[in-house]
Design a protein around this motif. Sequence first.
Motif, PDB file in Angstrom:
ATOM      1  N   GLU A  81     -37.875 -67.059  35.067  1.00 49.03           N
ATOM      2  CA  GLU A  81     -37.972 -67.140  36.520  1.00 49.03           C
ATOM      3  C   GLU A  81     -37.082 -68.275  37.009  1.00 49.03           C
ATOM      4  O   GLU A  81     -37.064 -69.359  36.424  1.00 49.03           O
ATOM      5  CB  GLU A  81     -39.429 -67.392  36.920  1.00 49.03           C
ATOM      6  CG  GLU A  81     -39.675 -67.411  38.402  1.00 49.03           C
ATOM      7  CD  GLU A  81     -41.126 -67.717  38.744  1.00 49.03           C
ATOM      8  OE1 GLU A  81     -41.388 -68.057  39.914  1.00 49.03           O
ATOM      9  OE2 GLU A  81     -41.986 -67.634  37.837  1.00 49.03           O
ATOM     10  N   ALA A  82     -36.330 -68.035  38.067  1.00 48.37           N
ATOM     11  CA  ALA A  82     -35.413 -69.044  38.594  1.00 48.37           C
ATOM     12  C   ALA A  82     -36.121 -70.362  38.875  1.00 48.37           C
ATOM     13  O   ALA A  82     -37.219 -70.374  39.430  1.00 48.37           O
ATOM     14  CB  ALA A  82     -34.754 -68.526  39.874  1.00 48.37           C
ATOM     15  N   GLN A  83     -35.477 -71.449  38.471  1.00 49.58           N
ATOM     16  CA  GLN A  83     -35.964 -72.827  38.647  1.00 49.58           C
ATOM     17  C   GLN A  83     -37.221 -73.132  37.833  1.00 49.58           C
ATOM     18  O   GLN A  83     -37.822 -74.187  38.011  1.00 49.58           O
ATOM     19  CB  GLN A  83     -36.247 -73.138  40.127  1.00 49.58           C
ATOM     20  CG  GLN A  83     -35.163 -72.735  41.094  1.00 49.58           C
ATOM     21  CD  GLN A  83     -33.807 -73.325  40.749  1.00 49.58           C
ATOM     22  OE1 GLN A  83     -33.706 -74.468  40.361  1.00 49.58           O
ATOM     23  NE2 GLN A  83     -32.767 -72.515  40.880  1.00 49.58           N
ATOM     24  N   LYS A  84     -37.605 -72.214  36.945  1.00 49.68           N
ATOM     25  CA  LYS A  84     -38.824 -72.426  36.165  1.00 49.68           C
ATOM     26  C   LYS A  84     -38.556 -72.451  34.658  1.00 49.68           C
ATOM     27  O   LYS A  84     -39.439 -72.151  33.858  1.00 49.68           O
ATOM     28  CB  LYS A  84     -39.850 -71.333  36.487  1.00 49.68           C
ATOM     29  CG  LYS A  84     -40.459 -71.456  37.884  1.00 49.68           C
ATOM     30  CD  LYS A  84     -41.273 -72.735  38.004  1.00 49.68           C
ATOM     31  CE  LYS A  84     -41.921 -72.858  39.370  1.00 49.68           C
ATOM     32  NZ  LYS A  84     -42.693 -74.110  39.482  1.00 49.68           N
ATOM     33  N   TYR A  85     -37.321 -72.794  34.305  1.00 50.05           N
ATOM     34  CA  TYR A  85     -37.035 -72.946  32.872  1.00 50.05           C
ATOM     35  C   TYR A  85     -36.050 -74.097  32.664  1.00 50.05           C
ATOM     36  O   TYR A  85     -35.229 -74.405  33.518  1.00 50.05           O
ATOM     37  CB  TYR A  85     -36.493 -71.642  32.259  1.00 50.05           C
ATOM     38  CG  TYR A  85     -35.195 -71.140  32.840  1.00 50.05           C
ATOM     39  CD1 TYR A  85     -33.968 -71.500  32.274  1.00 50.05           C
ATOM     40  CD2 TYR A  85     -35.185 -70.283  33.943  1.00 50.05           C
ATOM     41  CE1 TYR A  85     -32.771 -71.023  32.794  1.00 50.05           C
ATOM     42  CE2 TYR A  85     -33.992 -69.803  34.476  1.00 50.05           C
ATOM     43  CZ  TYR A  85     -32.785 -70.185  33.897  1.00 50.05           C
ATOM     44  OH  TYR A  85     -31.607 -69.715  34.417  1.00 50.05           O
ATOM     45  N   ILE A  86     -36.199 -74.727  31.506  1.00 47.20           N
ATOM     46  CA  ILE A  86     -35.311 -75.806  31.075  1.00 47.20           C
ATOM     47  C   ILE A  86     -34.327 -75.191  30.085  1.00 47.20           C
ATOM     48  O   ILE A  86     -34.740 -74.517  29.138  1.00 47.20           O
ATOM     49  CB  ILE A  86     -36.110 -76.943  30.385  1.00 47.20           C
ATOM     50  CG1 ILE A  86     -37.310 -77.369  31.234  1.00 47.20           C
ATOM     51  CG2 ILE A  86     -35.200 -78.103  30.052  1.00 47.20           C
ATOM     52  CD1 ILE A  86     -36.995 -77.891  32.598  1.00 47.20           C
ATOM     53  N   LEU A  87     -33.046 -75.449  30.268  1.00 49.48           N
ATOM     54  CA  LEU A  87     -32.019 -74.777  29.476  1.00 49.48           C
ATOM     55  C   LEU A  87     -31.438 -75.696  28.402  1.00 49.48           C
ATOM     56  O   LEU A  87     -31.187 -76.875  28.654  1.00 49.48           O
ATOM     57  CB  LEU A  87     -30.902 -74.313  30.411  1.00 49.48           C
ATOM     58  CG  LEU A  87     -29.751 -73.495  29.825  1.00 49.48           C
ATOM     59  CD1 LEU A  87     -30.253 -72.164  29.280  1.00 49.48           C
ATOM     60  CD2 LEU A  87     -28.678 -73.257  30.891  1.00 49.48           C
ATOM     61  N   PHE A 159     -33.780 -74.948  36.010  1.00 54.41           N
ATOM     62  CA  PHE A 159     -34.241 -76.172  36.674  1.00 54.41           C
ATOM     63  C   PHE A 159     -33.310 -77.316  36.303  1.00 54.41           C
ATOM     64  O   PHE A 159     -32.910 -78.117  37.137  1.00 54.41           O
ATOM     65  CB  PHE A 159     -35.677 -76.501  36.261  1.00 54.41           C
ATOM     66  CG  PHE A 159     -36.179 -77.761  36.890  1.00 54.41           C
ATOM     67  CD1 PHE A 159     -36.608 -77.776  38.212  1.00 54.41           C
ATOM     68  CD2 PHE A 159     -36.199 -78.952  36.173  1.00 54.41           C
ATOM     69  CE1 PHE A 159     -37.029 -78.957  38.804  1.00 54.41           C
ATOM     70  CE2 PHE A 159     -36.626 -80.135  36.758  1.00 54.41           C
ATOM     71  CZ  PHE A 159     -37.047 -80.138  38.079  1.00 54.41           C
ATOM     72  N   CYS A 160     -32.940 -77.368  35.033  1.00 57.29           N
ATOM     73  CA  CYS A 160     -31.953 -78.342  34.556  1.00 57.29           C
ATOM     74  C   CYS A 160     -31.520 -77.942  33.155  1.00 57.29           C
ATOM     75  O   CYS A 160     -32.136 -77.074  32.536  1.00 57.29           O
ATOM     76  CB  CYS A 160     -32.508 -79.776  34.551  1.00 57.29           C
ATOM     77  SG  CYS A 160     -33.767 -80.088  33.278  1.00 57.29           S
ATOM     78  N   MET A 161     -30.459 -78.559  32.659  1.00 61.02           N
ATOM     79  CA  MET A 161     -30.061 -78.402  31.269  1.00 61.02           C
ATOM     80  C   MET A 161     -30.305 -79.720  30.546  1.00 61.02           C
ATOM     81  O   MET A 161     -30.017 -80.793  31.092  1.00 61.02           O
ATOM     82  CB  MET A 161     -28.584 -78.045  31.133  1.00 61.02           C
ATOM     83  CG  MET A 161     -28.194 -77.825  29.659  1.00 61.02           C
ATOM     84  SD  MET A 161     -26.407 -77.705  29.348  1.00 61.02           S
ATOM     85  CE  MET A 161     -25.922 -79.425  29.455  1.00 61.02           C
ATOM     86  N   VAL A 162     -30.822 -79.635  29.322  1.00 62.87           N
ATOM     87  CA  VAL A 162     -30.994 -80.823  28.488  1.00 62.87           C
ATOM     88  C   VAL A 162     -30.057 -80.702  27.292  1.00 62.87           C
ATOM     89  O   VAL A 162     -30.066 -79.696  26.579  1.00 62.87           O
ATOM     90  CB  VAL A 162     -32.453 -80.976  28.012  1.00 62.87           C
ATOM     91  CG1 VAL A 162     -32.600 -82.230  27.161  1.00 62.87           C
ATOM     92  CG2 VAL A 162     -33.399 -81.041  29.205  1.00 62.87           C
ATOM     93  N   PHE A 163     -29.234 -81.736  27.096  1.00 62.07           N
ATOM     94  CA  PHE A 163     -28.212 -81.732  26.037  1.00 62.07           C
ATOM     95  C   PHE A 163     -28.378 -83.019  25.220  1.00 62.07           C
ATOM     96  O   PHE A 163     -27.673 -84.004  25.444  1.00 62.07           O
ATOM     97  CB  PHE A 163     -26.834 -81.653  26.692  1.00 62.07           C
ATOM     98  CG  PHE A 163     -25.709 -81.318  25.754  1.00 62.07           C
ATOM     99  CD1 PHE A 163     -25.691 -80.123  25.061  1.00 62.07           C
ATOM    100  CD2 PHE A 163     -24.636 -82.189  25.595  1.00 62.07           C
ATOM    101  CE1 PHE A 163     -24.638 -79.803  24.220  1.00 62.07           C
ATOM    102  CE2 PHE A 163     -23.585 -81.880  24.753  1.00 62.07           C
ATOM    103  CZ  PHE A 163     -23.584 -80.682  24.065  1.00 62.07           C
ATOM    104  N   PRO A 164     -29.301 -83.023  24.236  1.00 60.57           N
ATOM    105  CA  PRO A 164     -29.638 -84.256  23.515  1.00 60.57           C
ATOM    106  C   PRO A 164     -28.798 -84.495  22.256  1.00 60.57           C
ATOM    107  O   PRO A 164     -29.285 -85.027  21.252  1.00 60.57           O
ATOM    108  CB  PRO A 164     -31.109 -84.024  23.144  1.00 60.57           C
ATOM    109  CG  PRO A 164     -31.172 -82.544  22.908  1.00 60.57           C
ATOM    110  CD  PRO A 164     -30.170 -81.908  23.842  1.00 60.57           C
ATOM    111  N   SER A 165     -27.532 -84.122  22.295  1.00 60.50           N
ATOM    112  CA  SER A 165     -26.651 -84.187  21.124  1.00 60.50           C
ATOM    113  C   SER A 165     -26.549 -85.607  20.563  1.00 60.50           C
ATOM    114  O   SER A 165     -26.510 -86.590  21.305  1.00 60.50           O
ATOM    115  CB  SER A 165     -25.262 -83.681  21.505  1.00 60.50           C
ATOM    116  OG  SER A 165     -24.393 -83.736  20.401  1.00 60.50           O
TER     117      SER A 165
END
Length: 256
Positions: A81-87, A159-165
């Motif tokens: 669902e739009a704005q309801k997931y972290i990518l 909602f946002c992207m998390v890139f913890p490289s």
Amino acid sequence: IPLKVPFTTLDMKAHFYDLFKWAAESSDLILSVSEHTKKDIMEIYGIPDEKIKVTYQSFKGSELEIRPEDSQVYLSSKKLEAQKYILFVGNIEPKKNIKQLIHAFAYIKKGYKLAIVGRKAWMSESQLDGLSSYLKKKDYVMLDYVNEQELAMLYSNAFCMVFPSLYEGFGLPVLEAMHNNCPVICSDRSSLPEVGGDAALYVNPYKFTDIRDQLEKLIANPELRLEMIEKGKKRVEFFSAKNYAKRLEEAYKGLV
């Protein structure tokens, strides 16, 4: 990366070191994709400062037209669902460090899903072993490979992207996300702060609590999220092909 974080790659480290040493010492000019990479080259190989010019990479985002109705159909097919997931976008391997994101996501209030876009690579099993212990199946979606249009839909509706490289020479997914109006939370290591500038939130990638805290901060502050989207648009402009050409021209002038 093979020399700075050797446990994250399968390269033959001694061969890599010798090959790069020969290339660096025999060249007239080295073009670096970040200040951090330049610093690594100077530190490991003793190459003088003036021989290395930082040009960054150029970035020209896709001009695909994404219609809202198409996005809705696509997201529904993936149970999102739009704005309801972290990518998360990246290969599933130790360097990309999704393990810490999975751990952090377990503490985020439900109502959000974790959407994982990436090919399973070396040691992917160890990176994903927290999925079954920390999350329920309804809390995440594994998407593997997606095409350019699908990726744009995922970025623009996340909602946002998390890139913890743990380490990046540059970090294109940060700019891809910003280009698609997707706020970014990323690692504070290597070149990533250079790419994200003031448009991203930063975490210690070795601490899942940092990732959790920044996610909770963004969820609790809608105004901050909108501010990050606007800053992201300006950040992308810095890496335009036009600006890259200028930096490249200046680097070549030094050879004349």
